[in-house]
Write a protein that holds these residues in place. Structure first.
Motif, PDB file in Angstrom:
ATOM      1  N   PRO A   1       0.801  -1.230   0.000  1.00  0.00           N
ATOM      2  CA  PRO A   1       0.000   0.000   0.000  1.00  0.00           C
ATOM      3  C   PRO A   1       0.833   1.280   0.000  1.00  0.00           C
ATOM      4  O   PRO A   1       0.353   2.335  -0.371  1.00  0.00           O
ATOM      5  CB  PRO A   1      -0.838  -0.089   1.277  1.00  0.00           C
ATOM      6  N   THR A   2       2.096   1.188   0.398  1.00  0.00           N
ATOM      7  CA  THR A   2       2.968   2.361   0.418  1.00  0.00           C
ATOM      8  C   THR A   2       3.949   2.352  -0.751  1.00  0.00           C
ATOM      9  O   THR A   2       5.020   2.951  -0.674  1.00  0.00           O
ATOM     10  CB  THR A   2       3.747   2.433   1.744  1.00  0.00           C
ATOM     11  N   CYS A   3       3.571   1.689  -1.829  1.00  0.00           N
ATOM     12  CA  CYS A   3       4.444   1.530  -3.006  1.00  0.00           C
ATOM     13  C   CYS A   3       5.014   2.868  -3.474  1.00  0.00           C
ATOM     14  O   CYS A   3       4.280   3.807  -3.752  1.00  0.00           O
ATOM     15  CB  CYS A   3       3.647   0.888  -4.143  1.00  0.00           C
ATOM     16  N   TRP A   4       6.326   2.920  -3.584  1.00  0.00           N
ATOM     17  CA  TRP A   4       7.012   4.130  -4.027  1.00  0.00           C
ATOM     18  C   TRP A   4       6.754   4.417  -5.500  1.00  0.00           C
ATOM     19  O   TRP A   4       6.943   5.530  -5.958  1.00  0.00           O
ATOM     20  CB  TRP A   4       8.512   3.986  -3.820  1.00  0.00           C
ATOM     21  N   PHE A   5       6.365   3.382  -6.251  1.00  0.00           N
ATOM     22  CA  PHE A   5       6.185   3.524  -7.690  1.00  0.00           C
ATOM     23  C   PHE A   5       4.743   3.845  -8.093  1.00  0.00           C
ATOM     24  O   PHE A   5       4.435   3.863  -9.278  1.00  0.00           O
ATOM     25  CB  PHE A   5       6.633   2.244  -8.403  1.00  0.00           C
ATOM     26  N   PHE A   6       3.861   4.101  -7.134  1.00  0.00           N
ATOM     27  CA  PHE A   6       2.452   4.335  -7.467  1.00  0.00           C
ATOM     28  C   PHE A   6       2.301   5.474  -8.477  1.00  0.00           C
ATOM     29  O   PHE A   6       1.572   5.348  -9.455  1.00  0.00           O
ATOM     30  CB  PHE A   6       1.624   4.606  -6.211  1.00  0.00           C
ATOM     31  N   ALA A   7       2.996   6.580  -8.275  1.00  0.00           N
ATOM     32  CA  ALA A   7       2.888   7.716  -9.205  1.00  0.00           C
ATOM     33  C   ALA A   7       3.401   7.333 -10.595  1.00  0.00           C
ATOM     34  O   ALA A   7       2.805   7.712 -11.610  1.00  0.00           O
ATOM     35  CB  ALA A   7       3.658   8.918  -8.671  1.00  0.00           C
ATOM     36  N   ASP A   8       4.503   6.564 -10.651  1.00  0.00           N
ATOM     37  CA  ASP A   8       5.045   6.125 -11.946  1.00  0.00           C
ATOM     38  C   ASP A   8       4.080   5.185 -12.656  1.00  0.00           C
ATOM     39  O   ASP A   8       3.876   5.287 -13.868  1.00  0.00           O
ATOM     40  CB  ASP A   8       6.397   5.423 -11.758  1.00  0.00           C
ATOM     41  N   ILE A   9       3.506   4.257 -11.903  1.00  0.00           N
ATOM     42  CA  ILE A   9       2.548   3.303 -12.474  1.00  0.00           C
ATOM     43  C   ILE A   9       1.327   4.061 -13.003  1.00  0.00           C
ATOM     44  O   ILE A   9       0.850   3.817 -14.112  1.00  0.00           O
ATOM     45  CB  ILE A   9       2.135   2.237 -11.435  1.00  0.00           C
ATOM     46  N   THR A  10       0.833   4.997 -12.192  1.00  0.00           N
ATOM     47  CA  THR A  10      -0.328   5.800 -12.586  1.00  0.00           C
ATOM     48  C   THR A  10      -0.056   6.540 -13.892  1.00  0.00           C
ATOM     49  O   THR A  10      -0.860   6.490 -14.823  1.00  0.00           O
ATOM     50  CB  THR A  10      -0.678   6.805 -11.468  1.00  0.00           C
ATOM     51  N   GLN A  11       1.089   7.205 -13.974  1.00  0.00           N
ATOM     52  CA  GLN A  11       1.444   7.973 -15.179  1.00  0.00           C
ATOM     53  C   GLN A  11       1.568   7.056 -16.393  1.00  0.00           C
ATOM     54  O   GLN A  11       1.084   7.378 -17.481  1.00  0.00           O
ATOM     55  CB  GLN A  11       2.756   8.727 -14.954  1.00  0.00           C
ATOM     56  N   ALA A  12       2.193   5.907 -16.213  1.00  0.00           N
ATOM     57  CA  ALA A  12       2.374   4.970 -17.326  1.00  0.00           C
ATOM     58  C   ALA A  12       1.027   4.442 -17.830  1.00  0.00           C
ATOM     59  O   ALA A  12       0.806   4.331 -19.038  1.00  0.00           O
ATOM     60  CB  ALA A  12       3.282   3.818 -16.907  1.00  0.00           C
ATOM     61  N   ILE A  13       0.125   4.125 -16.910  1.00  0.00           N
ATOM     62  CA  ILE A  13      -1.209   3.651 -17.309  1.00  0.00           C
ATOM     63  C   ILE A  13      -1.957   4.761 -18.051  1.00  0.00           C
ATOM     64  O   ILE A  13      -2.548   4.527 -19.111  1.00  0.00           O
ATOM     65  CB  ILE A  13      -2.020   3.158 -16.093  1.00  0.00           C
ATOM     66  N   GLU A  14      -1.942   5.963 -17.491  1.00  0.00           N
ATOM     67  CA  GLU A  14      -2.630   7.086 -18.147  1.00  0.00           C
ATOM     68  C   GLU A  14      -2.082   7.317 -19.548  1.00  0.00           C
ATOM     69  O   GLU A  14      -2.855   7.511 -20.492  1.00  0.00           O
ATOM     70  CB  GLU A  14      -2.491   8.354 -17.301  1.00  0.00           C
ATOM     71  N   ASN A  15      -0.761   7.295 -19.700  1.00  0.00           N
ATOM     72  CA  ASN A  15      -0.143   7.517 -21.010  1.00  0.00           C
ATOM     73  C   ASN A  15      -0.491   6.411 -22.005  1.00  0.00           C
ATOM     74  O   ASN A  15      -0.585   6.658 -23.206  1.00  0.00           O
ATOM     75  CB  ASN A  15       1.376   7.628 -20.883  1.00  0.00           C
ATOM     76  N   ALA A  16      -0.672   5.195 -21.530  1.00  0.00           N
ATOM     77  CA  ALA A  16      -1.001   4.075 -22.413  1.00  0.00           C
ATOM     78  C   ALA A  16      -2.476   4.078 -22.814  1.00  0.00           C
ATOM     79  O   ALA A  16      -2.815   3.781 -23.956  1.00  0.00           O
ATOM     80  CB  ALA A  16      -0.646   2.754 -21.726  1.00  0.00           C
ATOM     81  N   VAL A  17      -3.366   4.426 -21.886  1.00  0.00           N
ATOM     82  CA  VAL A  17      -4.808   4.308 -22.113  1.00  0.00           C
ATOM     83  C   VAL A  17      -5.406   5.547 -22.783  1.00  0.00           C
ATOM     84  O   VAL A  17      -6.295   5.428 -23.627  1.00  0.00           O
ATOM     85  CB  VAL A  17      -5.530   4.002 -20.778  1.00  0.00           C
ATOM     86  N   ARG A  18      -4.916   6.739 -22.455  1.00  0.00           N
ATOM     87  CA  ARG A  18      -5.519   7.977 -22.973  1.00  0.00           C
ATOM     88  C   ARG A  18      -5.627   8.012 -24.496  1.00  0.00           C
ATOM     89  O   ARG A  18      -6.634   8.502 -25.015  1.00  0.00           O
ATOM     90  CB  ARG A  18      -4.750   9.194 -22.453  1.00  0.00           C
ATOM     91  N   PRO A  19      -4.634   7.505 -25.270  1.00  0.00           N
ATOM     92  CA  PRO A  19      -4.754   7.579 -26.737  1.00  0.00           C
ATOM     93  C   PRO A  19      -5.809   6.650 -27.352  1.00  0.00           C
ATOM     94  O   PRO A  19      -6.094   6.757 -28.548  1.00  0.00           O
ATOM     95  CB  PRO A  19      -3.361   7.174 -27.239  1.00  0.00           C
ATOM     96  N   LEU A  20      -6.393   5.746 -26.572  1.00  0.00           N
ATOM     97  CA  LEU A  20      -7.384   4.824 -27.141  1.00  0.00           C
ATOM     98  C   LEU A  20      -8.591   5.605 -27.647  1.00  0.00           C
ATOM     99  O   LEU A  20      -9.071   6.535 -26.975  1.00  0.00           O
ATOM    100  CB  LEU A  20      -7.831   3.800 -26.092  1.00  0.00           C
ATOM    101  N   PRO A  21      -9.103   5.236 -28.822  1.00  0.00           N
ATOM    102  CA  PRO A  21     -10.299   5.907 -29.351  1.00  0.00           C
ATOM    103  C   PRO A  21     -11.475   5.739 -28.378  1.00  0.00           C
ATOM    104  O   PRO A  21     -11.733   4.651 -27.872  1.00  0.00           O
ATOM    105  CB  PRO A  21     -10.586   5.161 -30.658  1.00  0.00           C
ATOM    106  N   GLY A  22     -12.141   6.858 -28.093  1.00  0.00           N
ATOM    107  CA  GLY A  22     -13.291   6.832 -27.193  1.00  0.00           C
ATOM    108  C   GLY A  22     -12.946   7.216 -25.767  1.00  0.00           C
ATOM    109  O   GLY A  22     -13.835   7.427 -24.944  1.00  0.00           O
ATOM    110  N   VAL A  23     -11.642   7.320 -25.441  1.00  0.00           N
ATOM    111  CA  VAL A  23     -11.226   7.694 -24.086  1.00  0.00           C
ATOM    112  C   VAL A  23     -11.008   9.196 -24.041  1.00  0.00           C
ATOM    113  O   VAL A  23     -10.280   9.760 -24.851  1.00  0.00           O
ATOM    114  CB  VAL A  23      -9.934   6.948 -23.670  1.00  0.00           C
ATOM    115  N   ARG A  24     -11.667   9.848 -23.084  1.00  0.00           N
ATOM    116  CA  ARG A  24     -11.532  11.298 -22.923  1.00  0.00           C
ATOM    117  C   ARG A  24     -10.596  11.635 -21.776  1.00  0.00           C
ATOM    118  O   ARG A  24      -9.764  12.526 -21.876  1.00  0.00           O
ATOM    119  CB  ARG A  24     -12.912  11.911 -22.679  1.00  0.00           C
ATOM    120  N   ASN A  25     -10.730  10.920 -20.671  1.00  0.00           N
ATOM    121  CA  ASN A  25      -9.948  11.205 -19.470  1.00  0.00           C
ATOM    122  C   ASN A  25      -9.673   9.890 -18.753  1.00  0.00           C
ATOM    123  O   ASN A  25     -10.487   8.962 -18.809  1.00  0.00           O
ATOM    124  CB  ASN A  25     -10.729  12.167 -18.561  1.00  0.00           C
TER     125      ASN A  25
END
Length: 148
Positions: A62-86
Motif C-alpha cells: 500500500p505504500t508503493c514508491w512507484f504508485f505515481a510512476d505506475i499511474t502515469q504509465a497507465i494514463e499515457n497508455a490508455v488515454r490515446p485509445l479511441p473513445g477515451v476522454r480522461n
C-alpha cells in the motif's frame, strides 16, 4: 462517447488489456520483467458514457514508491485509445495484493555460450549479467589455482 453496451464493453476490455500491458517498475528493477496484468495489479476499469475511464489497481504494498510512476504509465497508455476522454487511476481501498494474483508466464529461452547443449529457460534468480564465455571467462574463486 455514444454507443451500445457492447461498445462500452469492448472499450473497457481494451482499456484493461492496455493497462495490463504496462510494465511493473519493481519487476524491471529486479531484472524479472512482468507487466501489470501478470502481476495481478489491474482490478477493474469503469468507462462512462462520456469516455471518462477509472482504473482501480491493487498494489503489492500500500505504500508503493512507484504508485505515481505506475499511474502515469497507465494514463499515457490508455488515454490515446479511441473513445477515451480522461483517465483516472486509483488504488483499490478494499483489496490487498496476494501472490495468488500472479499469472504464470514461462521465462524466456536464452542461448547458452559456445559448446553448450542449446537453450535453457532463464533462471528467475539470474542477476541479468551474462554468464562466462570464451571472451569472458569465469572469475577465479578465491584460492583457486589453475594448471598450465
Amino acid at each position: 462517447m455514444s454507443g451500445t453496451q457492447q461498445d462500452f464493453d469492448k472499450l473497457r476490455d481494451e482499456v484493461v488489456r492496455t493497462a495490463s500491458s504496462v510494465m511493473d517498475p519493481c519487476s524491471l528493477a529486479t531484472s524479472q520483467p512482468r507487466d501489470l496484468g501478470e502481476m495481478g495489479l489491474i482490478e477493474e476499469a469503469h468507462v462512462s458514457s462520456t469516455g471518462d475511464v477509472t482504473i482501480d489497481i491493487v498494489l503489492t504494498d500500500p505504500t508503493c514508491w512507484f504508485f505515481a510512476d505506475i499511474t502515469q504509465a497507465i494514463e499515457n497508455a490508455v488515454r490515446p485509445l479511441p473513445g477515451v476522454r480522461n483517465v483516472v487511476v486509483q488504488q483499490s481501498e478494499h483489496l490487498m495484493w496476494t501472490p495468488d494474483r500472479l499469472t504464470y508466464r514461462p521465462l524466456p529461452l536464452v542461448k547458452l555460450g559456445p559448446g553448450s547443449p542449446g537453450l535453457r529457460r532463464a533462471d528467475p534468480q539470474d542477476s541479468g549479467v551474462p554468464g562466462p564465455t570464451a571472451e569472458n571467462p569465469p572469475a577465479k574463486e578465491q584460492g583457486e589455482t589453475r594448471g598450465l
